[in-house]
Design an enzyme around this catalytic site. Structure first.
Site, PDB file in Angstrom:
ATOM      1  N   GLN A  12       0.819  -1.219   0.000  1.00 27.34           N
ATOM      2  CA  GLN A  12       0.000   0.000   0.000  1.00 27.34           C
ATOM      3  C   GLN A  12       0.852   1.268   0.000  1.00 27.34           C
ATOM      4  OE1 GLN A  12      -3.149   0.639  -0.511  1.00 27.34           O
ATOM      5  NE2 GLN A  12      -3.563  -1.525  -0.878  1.00 27.34           N
ATOM      6  N   SER A  13       2.028   1.204  -0.590  1.00 28.14           N
ATOM      7  CA  SER A  13       2.925   2.357  -0.614  1.00 28.14           C
ATOM      8  C   SER A  13       2.346   3.535  -1.393  1.00 28.14           C
ATOM      9  CB  SER A  13       4.258   1.934  -1.246  1.00 28.14           C
ATOM     10  OG  SER A  13       5.030   3.056  -1.597  1.00 28.14           O
TER      11      SER A  13
END
Ligand SMILES: *Cc1c(COP(=O)(O)O)cnc(C)c1O
Length: 331
Positions: free
Chosen positions: A75-76
């Protein structure tokens, strides 16, 4: 000062707005709270990595590179914005993401795919090695990769936040406010290094307080040496003779919760407060943790009622959709 002559690729409109949070200020009966909206940088759903990427991509284009390669968690936000920025700059984009591919991509991972990035999944322990492997594979395939470190936090990316501090200095002078502190989420260090260096350059007198998302103060993985190293390299890059020591950084590591990307009650309470009082969204991983810490510090009288504090919103709102279940349960 070399700041104005460094290669830079335009990605978004600046300055980002500063707003007074009247309802939140009244509810908490603490310092006057302002917010700097770097969640509204106008590219790919916004966030702090945009400022770093302007300089990183400037450098990549100056070196005639054709493909960006970077790494992060599934989920960067950094990876999502790198994928978006690569499109705008006409570059390819490969992402090394640690974690297992979910059946249904959501949040930032969905956006990575919409932005057409090539994704390589790996385990966390293999991530750094895999990043350079992917770059090597691209070279073998005849490409010219430009490797961006995790979070875009090196002396090039950090210049974006030196610049942001100069931007803030102009804005607060125009508004006639003098914040006693700036509070923000800190993780890979580029934001904090740039802001702290910029604060010194502009003569900002308040505290530049990073709320740690996943970093610790002491031990073999201590964060202050990382901050010092990035800041020194950044100062050298822009031709400033300012040098920082570890004690120049203001760092709070009291809000690490259950770990990185493991939001709990403080994070979901912060999301609820900001959305219900102000109509502003936070991301569960970074900005909700930092805001949760900030609100706790207010409740512990760390700040006084006559003070003014600016919360620097660093973005991350697409994370919300990846934590939809907990949001539904806890908010
Ligand atoms: C990356 C990130 C941060 C932390 O910035 P660093 O420069 O890595 O310390 C804070 N907030 C959000 C939303 C981020 O994506």
């Amino acid at each position: 000062m070399k700041l104005d002559t460094l290669p830079r690729f335009h990605l978004a409109e600046f300055p980002t707005p500063i707003q007074y949070l009247d309802a939140l200020t009244k509810a908490y009966k603490g310092p006057g709270i302002y917010i700097k909206r770097d969640d509204l940088t106008s590219l790919g759903m916004g966030g702090n990595k945009t400022r770093k990427l302007e300089f990183l991509i400037g450098e990549a284009l100056a070196q005639n590179k054709d493909t960006l390669v970077t790494a992060g968690g599934i989920q960067s936000n950094h990876c999502r914005l790198t994928a978006a920025a690569a499109r705008k700059a006409g570059l390819g984009c490969h992402l090394v993401l640690n974690g297992t591919e979910p059946e249904i991509p959501n949040g930032n991972l969905l956006l990575d795919k919409i932005f057409g990035a090539t994704i390589h999944y790996c385990e966390r322990k293999d991530r750094d090695e895999r990043l350079f492997q992917v770059a090597d594979e691209l070279v073998e395939a005849g490409k010219t990769p430009y490797v961006i470190p995790v979070g875009g936090s090196n002396s090039i990316g950090s210049v974006g936040y030196v610049n942001a501090m100069l931007e803030l200095d102009n804005q607060i002078k125009e508004m006639g406010i003098t914040p006693d502190a700036i509070v923000f989420a800190t993780s890979s260090g580029g934001t904090q290094s740039g802001l702290t260096l910029g604060a010194k350059m502009t003569g900002f007198k308040g505290e530049v307080l990073g709320i740690s998302i996943d970093q610790v103060k002491t031990g073999p993985d201590a964060f202050p040496p990382v901050l010092t190293q990035i800041t020194t390299a950044t100062a050298e890059r822009i031709g400033s003779d300012i040098r920082m020591t570890e004690s120049d950084f203001s760092l709070n590591c009291d809000y690490l919760g259950a770990g990185y990307a493991m939001p709990g009650d403080p994070e979901f309470n912060a999301i609820r407060d900001l959305s219900l009082y102000e109509g502003i969204l936070l991301g569960p991983v970074y900005t909700a943790r930092a805001m949760g810490g900030f609100l706790d510090l207010i409740q512990k009288d760390y700040f006084t009622k006559d003070q003014t504090v600016l919360f620097w919103h660093t973005g991350g709102t697409p994370e919300l959709f990846a934590w939809a279940d907990q949001c539904r349960e806890k908010i």
